[in-house]
Write a protein that holds these residues in place. Structure first.
Motif, PDB file in Angstrom:
ATOM      1  N   THR A 171      31.957  47.801  47.656  1.00  0.00           N
ATOM      2  CA  THR A 171      32.071  46.782  46.624  1.00  0.00           C
ATOM      3  C   THR A 171      31.370  47.248  45.348  1.00  0.00           C
ATOM      4  N   ALA A 172      31.745  46.651  44.244  1.00  0.00           N
ATOM      5  CA  ALA A 172      31.066  46.908  42.975  1.00  0.00           C
ATOM      6  C   ALA A 172      29.903  45.944  42.791  1.00  0.00           C
ATOM      7  N   LEU A 173      29.740  44.977  43.681  1.00  0.00           N
ATOM      8  CA  LEU A 173      28.666  43.980  43.604  1.00  0.00           C
ATOM      9  C   LEU A 173      27.571  44.317  44.597  1.00  0.00           C
ATOM     10  N   VAL A 174      26.388  44.628  44.115  1.00  0.00           N
ATOM     11  CA  VAL A 174      25.301  45.031  45.014  1.00  0.00           C
ATOM     12  C   VAL A 174      24.974  43.928  46.018  1.00  0.00           C
ATOM     13  N   ASP A 175      25.081  42.659  45.614  1.00  0.00           N
ATOM     14  CA  ASP A 175      24.782  41.557  46.543  1.00  0.00           C
ATOM     15  C   ASP A 175      25.810  41.440  47.657  1.00  0.00           C
ATOM     16  N   GLY A 176      26.993  42.017  47.496  1.00  0.00           N
ATOM     17  CA  GLY A 176      28.019  41.964  48.524  1.00  0.00           C
ATOM     18  C   GLY A 176      28.053  43.167  49.431  1.00  0.00           C
ATOM     19  N   ALA A 177      27.189  44.130  49.208  1.00  0.00           N
ATOM     20  CA  ALA A 177      27.243  45.396  49.941  1.00  0.00           C
ATOM     21  C   ALA A 177      27.047  45.216  51.445  1.00  0.00           C
TER      22      ALA A 177
END
Length: 52
Positions: free
Chosen positions: A42-48
């Motif tokens: 993902t490009a979203l660190v919180d979604g990794a």
């Protein structure tokens, strides 16, 4: 349309280093009896963590 240059994130329980190639064929973090055929990121660190 140009490709997205990142950064991209992948959450995993395995020890990894920046720049390491991620490949399919390893056991799932959530269901160890399942061997993954894909690499999720993902490009979203919180979604990794969910994209592992």
């Amino acid at each position: 349309m140009s490709p997205d240059e990142g950064p991209f994130f992948h959450g995993t329980a395995a020890a990894r280093v920046v720049g390491e190639l991620l490949t399919p064929g390893f056991r799932s973090n959530y269901r160890p009896e399942v061997v993954m055929n894909h690499v999720y990121f993902t490009a979203l660190v919180d979604g990794a963590g969910m994209a592992a």
